[in-house]
Design a protein around this motif. Structure first.
Motif, PDB file in Angstrom:
ATOM      1  N   PRO A 182       0.809  -1.228   0.000  1.00  0.00           N
ATOM      2  CA  PRO A 182       0.000   0.000   0.000  1.00  0.00           C
ATOM      3  C   PRO A 182       0.836   1.270   0.000  1.00  0.00           C
ATOM      4  O   PRO A 182       0.408   2.294  -0.555  1.00  0.00           O
ATOM      5  N   GLU A 183       2.016   1.221   0.587  1.00  0.00           N
ATOM      6  CA  GLU A 183       2.877   2.408   0.621  1.00  0.00           C
ATOM      7  C   GLU A 183       3.404   2.761  -0.769  1.00  0.00           C
ATOM      8  O   GLU A 183       3.841   3.888  -1.016  1.00  0.00           O
ATOM      9  N   LYS A 184       3.371   1.808  -1.694  1.00  0.00           N
ATOM     10  CA  LYS A 184       3.777   2.015  -3.090  1.00  0.00           C
ATOM     11  C   LYS A 184       2.564   1.981  -4.022  1.00  0.00           C
ATOM     12  O   LYS A 184       2.725   1.777  -5.220  1.00  0.00           O
ATOM     13  N   ARG A 185       1.390   2.208  -3.473  1.00  0.00           N
ATOM     14  CA  ARG A 185       0.135   2.121  -4.236  1.00  0.00           C
ATOM     15  C   ARG A 185       0.020   0.762  -4.934  1.00  0.00           C
ATOM     16  O   ARG A 185      -0.488   0.640  -6.026  1.00  0.00           O
ATOM     17  N   ASN A 186       0.514  -0.260  -4.237  1.00  0.00           N
ATOM     18  CA  ASN A 186       0.445  -1.657  -4.718  1.00  0.00           C
ATOM     19  C   ASN A 186       1.056  -1.820  -6.115  1.00  0.00           C
ATOM     20  O   ASN A 186       0.550  -2.563  -6.961  1.00  0.00           O
ATOM     21  N   ALA A 187       2.171  -1.124  -6.322  1.00  0.00           N
ATOM     22  CA  ALA A 187       2.866  -1.183  -7.605  1.00  0.00           C
ATOM     23  C   ALA A 187       3.457  -2.574  -7.851  1.00  0.00           C
ATOM     24  O   ALA A 187       3.794  -3.311  -6.929  1.00  0.00           O
ATOM     25  N   ALA A 223       8.846  -7.672  -9.309  1.00  0.00           N
ATOM     26  CA  ALA A 223       9.013  -9.105  -9.566  1.00  0.00           C
ATOM     27  C   ALA A 223       8.340  -9.953  -8.497  1.00  0.00           C
ATOM     28  O   ALA A 223       7.762 -11.006  -8.796  1.00  0.00           O
ATOM     29  N   ASP A 224       8.397  -9.515  -7.241  1.00  0.00           N
ATOM     30  CA  ASP A 224       7.784 -10.281  -6.154  1.00  0.00           C
ATOM     31  C   ASP A 224       6.255 -10.312  -6.290  1.00  0.00           C
ATOM     32  O   ASP A 224       5.621 -11.318  -5.977  1.00  0.00           O
ATOM     33  N   VAL A 225       5.686  -9.200  -6.728  1.00  0.00           N
ATOM     34  CA  VAL A 225       4.233  -9.146  -6.910  1.00  0.00           C
ATOM     35  C   VAL A 225       3.802 -10.094  -8.019  1.00  0.00           C
ATOM     36  O   VAL A 225       2.843 -10.864  -7.868  1.00  0.00           O
ATOM     37  N   GLY A 283       0.342   0.153 -11.270  1.00  0.00           N
ATOM     38  CA  GLY A 283       1.204  -0.192 -12.397  1.00  0.00           C
ATOM     39  C   GLY A 283       2.593  -0.588 -11.952  1.00  0.00           C
ATOM     40  O   GLY A 283       2.817  -0.937 -10.795  1.00  0.00           O
ATOM     41  N   ALA A 284       3.542  -0.536 -12.868  1.00  0.00           N
ATOM     42  CA  ALA A 284       4.906  -0.959 -12.564  1.00  0.00           C
ATOM     43  C   ALA A 284       5.567  -0.012 -11.573  1.00  0.00           C
ATOM     44  O   ALA A 284       5.305   1.197 -11.564  1.00  0.00           O
ATOM     45  N   ASP A 285       6.418  -0.555 -10.723  1.00  0.00           N
ATOM     46  CA  ASP A 285       7.171   0.233  -9.756  1.00  0.00           C
ATOM     47  C   ASP A 285       8.285   0.966 -10.509  1.00  0.00           C
ATOM     48  O   ASP A 285       9.239   0.351 -10.982  1.00  0.00           O
ATOM     49  N   LEU A 286       8.156   2.278 -10.625  1.00  0.00           N
ATOM     50  CA  LEU A 286       9.106   3.075 -11.414  1.00  0.00           C
ATOM     51  C   LEU A 286      10.192   3.720 -10.566  1.00  0.00           C
ATOM     52  O   LEU A 286      10.891   4.609 -11.022  1.00  0.00           O
ATOM     53  N   GLN A 287      10.346   3.265  -9.318  1.00  0.00           N
ATOM     54  CA  GLN A 287      11.318   3.893  -8.424  1.00  0.00           C
ATOM     55  C   GLN A 287      12.724   3.843  -9.002  1.00  0.00           C
ATOM     56  O   GLN A 287      13.462   4.819  -8.944  1.00  0.00           O
ATOM     57  N   GLY A 336      -1.659  -2.219 -13.729  1.00  0.00           N
ATOM     58  CA  GLY A 336      -2.835  -2.564 -12.930  1.00  0.00           C
ATOM     59  C   GLY A 336      -4.043  -2.814 -13.813  1.00  0.00           C
ATOM     60  O   GLY A 336      -4.894  -3.651 -13.494  1.00  0.00           O
ATOM     61  N   MET A 337      -4.099  -2.112 -14.943  1.00  0.00           N
ATOM     62  CA  MET A 337      -5.171  -2.359 -15.918  1.00  0.00           C
ATOM     63  C   MET A 337      -5.020  -3.754 -16.515  1.00  0.00           C
ATOM     64  O   MET A 337      -6.008  -4.423 -16.821  1.00  0.00           O
ATOM     65  N   GLY A 338      -3.779  -4.208 -16.672  1.00  0.00           N
ATOM     66  CA  GLY A 338      -3.550  -5.566 -17.148  1.00  0.00           C
ATOM     67  C   GLY A 338      -4.049  -6.596 -16.159  1.00  0.00           C
ATOM     68  O   GLY A 338      -4.661  -7.599 -16.542  1.00  0.00           O
TER      69      GLY A 338
END
Length: 260
Positions: A23-28, A31-33, A66-70, A113-115
């Protein structure tokens, strides 16, 4: 409950919940996800008592952003020695699944996330949910998402979403065919429970075989599809579930599905 930190899996009666837990990353997505969601799908299919999969995100702000862009560019990095990509493999896994999946969209649903939304069979969303394909804003395009999205929403609408990258609300998503139901946030879980209840009292064998057939005929012509399905209905009628269903109908009682 199985806790892999990034993704939680929890069996609730005959439903398996898969929850992205960032949740702190807006569920981005990272690879683990991807691995955790794939593992949840496999757990559901290995357990005969699981009838429905629910995919959601932790908290009340985001389903998946969506993807984690950090790490700049890391989200789109690829090992070119491999012909496939993990996110694409997850979408393949979902499309070959024979147990129904419902997306519980509790907030922001963007890009990858749309995917995840599109890889499920049905979706219930909160009125506060916001959707979008913002990839063009960072110089890329929602390539893998399009493989499923173009089969759900009208082409011109998908073109607008993908080319402009601008967000849209839950009612717009529902009108385009992305969502089955849109409800107030406080009613999200009760609506989800209502929908899962309409699935779990039906024949699990009929649903599994039906999903398999729907996938098989998706790219067939009418002549190919009707030839395939006329044999499939005969096979379905030979199952134990079909025998129980017809017997229960004749006896005016609820069926007790053997699941075979």
């Amino acid at each position: 409950m199985t806790d892999t930190s990034s993704v939680l899996t929890e069996k609730r009666d005959s439903t398996l919940w898969i929850t992205i837990n960032r949740p702190e990353k807006r569920n981005a997505i990272n690879a683990d996800v991807i691995a955790g969601i794939a593992r949840g799908y496999r757990i559901a299919h290995d357990d005969a008592n699981v009838r429905v999969i629910v995919l959601t995100g932790a908290g009340e702000k985001a389903f998946c952003a969506g993807a984690d862009l950090q790490n700049t560019g890391g989200a789109f990095a690829q090992d070119f020695s491999k012909p496939n990509v993990e996110f694409a493999d997850l979408l393949r896994l979902s499309q070959n699944a024979t147990k129904p999946a419902i997306a519980r969209v509790n907030g922001v649903c963007m890009a990858g996330g749309m995917g995840l939304l599109c890889m499920t069979d049905m979706a219930v969303a909160s009125e506060q949910a916001i959707f979008g394909l913002p990839e063009v804003k960072v110089g890329v395009f929602p390539m893998q998402v399009l493989s499923l999205l173009q089969g759900i929403a009208p082409r011109r609408i998908v073109s607008e979403w993908a080319i402009t990258g601008e967000p849209f609300d839950a009612r717009t998503a529902q009108a385009a065919g992305l969502l089955n139901y849109v409800v107030p946030q406080a009613e999200l879980d009760s609506k989800l429970e209502w929908l899962t209840g309409r699935i779990t009292d039906k024949s699990p064998t009929a649903i599994r075989r039906g999903k398999y057939a729907m996938r098989a005929i998706a790219s067939m012509s009418f002549d190919e599809a009707i030839a395939y399905t006329e044999s499939q209905i005969a096979l379905t009628a030979m199952t134990e579930d079909a025998r129980e269903g017809l017997k229960a109908f004749a006896e005016k009682r609820k069926p007790v599905w053997p699941g075979k």
